[in-house]
Design an enzyme around this catalytic site. Structure first.
Site, mmCIF file in Angstrom:
data_model
loop_
_atom_site.group_PDB
_atom_site.id
_atom_site.type_symbol
_atom_site.label_atom_id
_atom_site.label_comp_id
_atom_site.label_asym_id
_atom_site.label_seq_id
_atom_site.Cartn_x
_atom_site.Cartn_y
_atom_site.Cartn_z
ATOM 1 N N ASP A 1 37.288 -73.703 97.841
ATOM 2 C CA ASP A 1 38.335 -74.418 97.539
ATOM 3 C C ASP A 1 39.279 -73.813 96.677
ATOM 4 O O ASP A 1 40.390 -74.659 95.973
ATOM 5 C CB ASP A 1 37.974 -75.804 97.044
ATOM 6 N N HIS B 1 35.894 -73.297 93.290
ATOM 7 C CA HIS B 1 34.529 -73.316 93.277
ATOM 8 C C HIS B 1 33.836 -72.385 94.473
ATOM 9 O O HIS B 1 34.701 -71.759 95.317
ATOM 10 C CB HIS B 1 33.761 -74.753 93.550
ATOM 11 N N SER C 1 30.804 -77.168 86.439
ATOM 12 C CA SER C 1 30.479 -77.554 88.073
ATOM 13 C C SER C 1 29.760 -76.581 88.760
ATOM 14 O O SER C 1 29.145 -76.627 89.767
ATOM 15 C CB SER C 1 31.638 -78.245 88.586
#
Length: 248
Positions: free
Chosen positions: A196, A199, A24
Protein backbone atom coordinates in the site's frame (compact mmCIF):
# COMPACT_ATOMS: atom_id res chain seq x y z
CA UNK A 1 5.97 -42.30 36.58
CA UNK A 2 3.14 -39.96 37.59
CA UNK A 3 2.97 -36.74 35.60
CA UNK A 4 3.44 -34.50 38.63
CA UNK A 5 6.46 -36.49 39.78
CA UNK A 6 7.95 -36.41 36.29
CA UNK A 7 7.63 -32.65 36.19
CA UNK A 8 9.27 -32.32 39.59
CA UNK A 9 12.20 -34.49 38.53
CA UNK A 10 12.99 -32.75 35.27
CA UNK A 11 14.40 -29.26 34.92
CA UNK A 12 11.97 -26.62 33.69
CA UNK A 13 12.47 -26.16 29.96
CA UNK A 14 12.94 -22.50 29.12
CA UNK A 15 13.00 -21.79 25.41
CA UNK A 16 15.36 -18.96 24.43
CA UNK A 17 13.52 -16.16 22.66
CA UNK A 18 13.93 -13.62 19.92
CA UNK A 19 11.81 -10.51 20.53
CA UNK A 20 10.44 -8.52 17.59
CA UNK A 21 9.65 -4.98 18.80
CA UNK A 22 8.15 -2.52 16.36
CA UNK A 23 5.07 -0.94 14.84
CA UNK A 24 2.42 -2.32 12.47
CA UNK A 25 5.03 -3.73 10.08
CA UNK A 26 6.11 -5.94 12.99
CA UNK A 27 2.58 -6.61 14.26
CA UNK A 28 1.61 -7.89 10.81
CA UNK A 29 4.77 -9.99 10.46
CA UNK A 30 3.10 -13.21 11.65
CA UNK A 31 0.55 -13.15 8.86
CA UNK A 32 0.88 -15.59 5.96
CA UNK A 33 4.32 -15.20 4.37
CA UNK A 34 5.27 -12.59 6.97
CA UNK A 35 8.89 -12.00 7.91
CA UNK A 36 8.26 -12.85 11.56
CA UNK A 37 6.56 -16.12 10.64
CA UNK A 38 9.55 -16.97 8.44
CA UNK A 39 11.96 -16.46 11.34
CA UNK A 40 9.74 -18.49 13.67
CA UNK A 41 9.74 -21.38 11.22
CA UNK A 42 13.51 -21.30 10.80
CA UNK A 43 14.05 -21.25 14.57
CA UNK A 44 11.46 -23.83 15.65
CA UNK A 45 12.82 -26.22 18.32
CA UNK A 46 15.62 -23.72 18.98
CA UNK A 47 13.88 -20.63 20.33
CA UNK A 48 10.57 -18.79 20.40
CA UNK A 49 10.05 -15.77 18.19
CA UNK A 50 7.90 -13.34 20.19
CA UNK A 51 5.89 -10.70 18.32
CA UNK A 52 5.62 -7.43 20.20
CA UNK A 53 4.55 -5.31 17.28
CA UNK A 54 2.28 -2.38 18.16
CA UNK A 55 0.42 -0.86 15.23
CA UNK A 56 0.66 2.92 15.06
CA UNK A 57 3.34 3.24 17.74
CA UNK A 58 6.41 5.45 17.53
CA UNK A 59 9.67 5.48 19.51
CA UNK A 60 8.34 8.01 22.02
CA UNK A 61 5.74 5.47 23.13
CA UNK A 62 7.93 2.41 22.56
CA UNK A 63 10.64 3.46 24.99
CA UNK A 64 8.01 3.67 27.74
CA UNK A 65 6.72 0.17 26.98
CA UNK A 66 10.04 -1.65 26.55
CA UNK A 67 10.80 -2.12 30.30
CA UNK A 68 7.39 -3.78 30.65
CA UNK A 69 8.28 -6.27 27.92
CA UNK A 70 11.84 -7.20 28.86
CA UNK A 71 13.24 -7.06 32.38
CA UNK A 72 15.92 -8.89 34.33
CA UNK A 73 13.25 -10.63 36.37
CA UNK A 74 11.30 -11.64 33.26
CA UNK A 75 13.64 -13.69 31.13
CA UNK A 76 16.15 -11.16 29.85
CA UNK A 77 18.83 -13.82 30.30
CA UNK A 78 17.00 -16.08 27.85
CA UNK A 79 16.52 -13.32 25.26
CA UNK A 80 19.04 -14.17 22.58
CA UNK A 81 18.14 -11.34 20.19
CA UNK A 82 15.99 -8.21 20.07
CA UNK A 83 14.94 -6.65 16.78
CA UNK A 84 13.89 -2.99 17.06
CA UNK A 85 11.93 -1.73 14.05
CA UNK A 86 10.52 1.80 14.34
CA UNK A 87 10.51 4.93 12.21
CA UNK A 88 7.62 4.59 9.76
CA UNK A 89 5.36 6.50 12.16
CA UNK A 90 8.00 8.76 13.70
CA UNK A 91 8.70 10.13 10.23
CA UNK A 92 5.08 11.17 9.59
CA UNK A 93 4.82 14.87 8.73
CA UNK A 94 4.26 16.97 11.83
CA UNK A 95 1.67 19.33 10.37
CA UNK A 96 -0.45 16.51 8.93
CA UNK A 97 0.07 13.77 11.52
CA UNK A 98 1.19 15.35 14.81
CA UNK A 99 0.05 12.41 16.94
CA UNK A 100 2.53 9.95 15.46
CA UNK A 101 5.27 12.37 14.43
CA UNK A 102 8.48 12.40 16.46
CA UNK A 103 11.22 14.94 15.63
CA UNK A 104 14.31 13.45 14.03
CA UNK A 105 16.65 14.23 16.92
CA UNK A 106 14.24 12.74 19.45
CA UNK A 107 13.80 9.64 17.29
CA UNK A 108 17.55 9.02 17.39
CA UNK A 109 17.68 9.70 21.13
CA UNK A 110 14.80 7.30 21.73
CA UNK A 111 16.55 4.52 19.82
CA UNK A 112 19.70 5.11 21.85
CA UNK A 113 17.64 5.09 25.06
CA UNK A 114 16.14 1.71 24.18
CA UNK A 115 19.55 0.25 23.37
CA UNK A 116 20.93 1.54 26.67
CA UNK A 117 18.00 0.00 28.51
CA UNK A 118 18.53 -3.38 26.85
CA UNK A 119 22.20 -3.26 27.80
CA UNK A 120 21.20 -2.47 31.40
CA UNK A 121 19.32 -5.78 31.56
CA UNK A 122 22.34 -7.63 30.12
CA UNK A 123 21.27 -7.80 26.49
CA UNK A 124 24.52 -6.88 24.79
CA UNK A 125 24.95 -4.91 21.58
CA UNK A 126 25.68 -8.02 19.55
CA UNK A 127 22.19 -9.31 20.34
CA UNK A 128 20.41 -6.16 19.10
CA UNK A 129 19.40 -5.48 15.50
CA UNK A 130 17.87 -2.19 14.38
CA UNK A 131 15.79 -1.95 11.21
CA UNK A 132 15.28 1.34 9.41
CA UNK A 133 11.82 2.23 8.10
CA UNK A 134 11.25 0.99 4.56
CA UNK A 135 11.00 3.46 1.70
CA UNK A 136 7.65 5.11 1.10
CA UNK A 137 5.95 4.75 -2.29
CA UNK A 138 4.19 8.10 -2.18
CA UNK A 139 1.61 7.69 -4.93
CA UNK A 140 0.29 4.42 -3.46
CA UNK A 141 0.25 5.76 0.10
CA UNK A 142 -1.45 8.94 -1.07
CA UNK A 143 -4.36 6.83 -2.36
CA UNK A 144 -4.62 5.20 1.08
CA UNK A 145 -4.68 8.61 2.74
CA UNK A 146 -7.25 10.01 0.31
CA UNK A 147 -9.52 7.00 0.91
CA UNK A 148 -9.63 8.03 4.58
CA UNK A 149 -10.22 11.69 3.77
CA UNK A 150 -6.63 12.69 4.56
CA UNK A 151 -3.77 14.28 2.66
CA UNK A 152 -0.47 12.52 1.99
CA UNK A 153 1.10 12.51 5.46
CA UNK A 154 4.55 11.08 4.73
CA UNK A 155 7.34 11.74 2.22
CA UNK A 156 9.99 9.27 1.16
CA UNK A 157 12.77 11.86 1.44
CA UNK A 158 11.78 12.50 5.06
CA UNK A 159 11.64 8.78 5.78
CA UNK A 160 15.17 8.59 4.39
CA UNK A 161 16.38 11.08 6.98
CA UNK A 162 15.03 8.85 9.74
CA UNK A 163 16.59 5.79 8.12
CA UNK A 164 19.99 7.49 8.07
CA UNK A 165 19.57 8.48 11.71
CA UNK A 166 18.78 4.87 12.59
CA UNK A 167 21.91 3.67 10.80
CA UNK A 168 23.99 6.26 12.65
CA UNK A 169 22.57 5.17 16.01
CA UNK A 170 23.54 1.59 15.23
CA UNK A 171 27.08 2.71 14.40
CA UNK A 172 27.33 4.83 17.53
CA UNK A 173 25.99 2.08 19.78
CA UNK A 174 27.70 -0.90 18.14
CA UNK A 175 24.55 -2.79 17.14
CA UNK A 176 23.73 -4.47 13.86
CA UNK A 177 21.34 -2.73 11.47
CA UNK A 178 19.27 -3.56 8.40
CA UNK A 179 19.08 -0.40 6.28
CA UNK A 180 15.82 -1.39 4.65
CA UNK A 181 15.24 2.08 3.19
CA UNK A 182 18.45 1.89 1.17
CA UNK A 183 18.46 -1.82 0.38
CA UNK A 184 14.99 -1.78 -1.14
CA UNK A 185 15.89 1.11 -3.43
CA UNK A 186 19.14 -0.31 -4.78
CA UNK A 187 18.89 -0.24 -8.57
CA UNK A 188 15.25 -1.32 -8.77
CA UNK A 189 11.65 -0.22 -8.52
CA UNK A 190 10.85 -0.75 -4.84
CA UNK A 191 7.06 -0.47 -5.19
CA UNK A 192 6.73 -4.27 -5.47
CA UNK A 193 8.02 -4.55 -1.90
CA UNK A 194 5.04 -2.58 -0.56
CA UNK A 195 1.37 -3.51 -0.62
CA UNK A 196 0.00 0.00 0.00
CA UNK A 197 3.04 2.22 -0.30
CA UNK A 198 4.00 1.79 3.37
CA UNK A 199 3.42 -1.77 4.64
CA UNK A 200 5.27 -4.75 3.24
CA UNK A 201 3.94 -6.93 0.44
CA UNK A 202 4.72 -10.68 0.34
CA UNK A 203 7.83 -9.85 -1.69
CA UNK A 204 8.83 -7.19 0.82
CA UNK A 205 8.35 -9.61 3.70
CA UNK A 206 10.53 -12.19 1.97
CA UNK A 207 13.19 -9.57 1.29
CA UNK A 208 13.32 -8.45 4.92
CA UNK A 209 13.26 -12.04 6.19
CA UNK A 210 16.31 -12.88 4.08
CA UNK A 211 18.17 -9.79 5.29
CA UNK A 212 17.44 -10.62 8.92
CA UNK A 213 18.20 -14.31 8.62
CA UNK A 214 21.64 -13.60 7.18
CA UNK A 215 22.39 -11.77 10.44
CA UNK A 216 20.49 -13.94 12.91
CA UNK A 217 21.85 -17.21 11.57
CA UNK A 218 25.35 -16.21 12.65
CA UNK A 219 24.20 -15.03 16.07
CA UNK A 220 22.07 -18.09 16.82
CA UNK A 221 24.04 -20.85 15.11
CA UNK A 222 25.20 -22.29 18.44
CA UNK A 223 21.67 -22.77 19.80
CA UNK A 224 20.97 -26.48 20.31
CA UNK A 225 17.99 -28.40 18.99
CA UNK A 226 15.66 -28.59 22.00
CA UNK A 227 14.65 -32.07 23.14
CA UNK A 228 15.77 -35.21 21.33
CA UNK A 229 14.78 -36.14 17.82
CA UNK A 230 11.94 -38.64 18.08
CA UNK A 231 13.98 -41.51 16.63
CA UNK A 232 16.50 -41.02 19.44
CA UNK A 233 13.94 -41.48 22.23
CA UNK A 234 14.19 -44.84 24.01
CA UNK A 235 10.59 -45.99 23.58
CA UNK A 236 11.01 -48.75 26.17
CA UNK A 237 12.25 -46.30 28.80
CA UNK A 238 11.49 -42.74 27.62
CA UNK A 239 12.41 -41.26 31.01
CA UNK A 240 16.03 -42.13 30.32
CA UNK A 241 15.98 -39.86 27.27
CA UNK A 242 13.52 -37.17 28.25
CA UNK A 243 14.17 -36.89 32.01
CA UNK A 244 17.86 -37.71 32.41
CA UNK A 245 18.11 -35.52 35.53
CA UNK A 246 15.57 -37.70 37.30
CA UNK A 247 17.86 -40.72 37.05
CA UNK A 248 20.91 -39.08 38.59
Amino acid sequence: MALGKAGACGQLLLWPRVVLFGDSITEFSFRDNGWGAYLAERLVRKCDVVNRGLSGYNTRWAKLILPRLIAKSAGAESTVAVIVFFGANDSALKDLNPKQHVPLEEYAANLKSMIQYLKSVDITEDRIILITPPPLQESAWEKECFAKGDKLNRHNATTGEYARACVQVARDCGTDVVDLWTLMQNNQDFSSYLRDGLHLSPKGNSFLAAQLWSRLEKKLSALPFLLPYWRDVDHTHPEATLLPDALQ
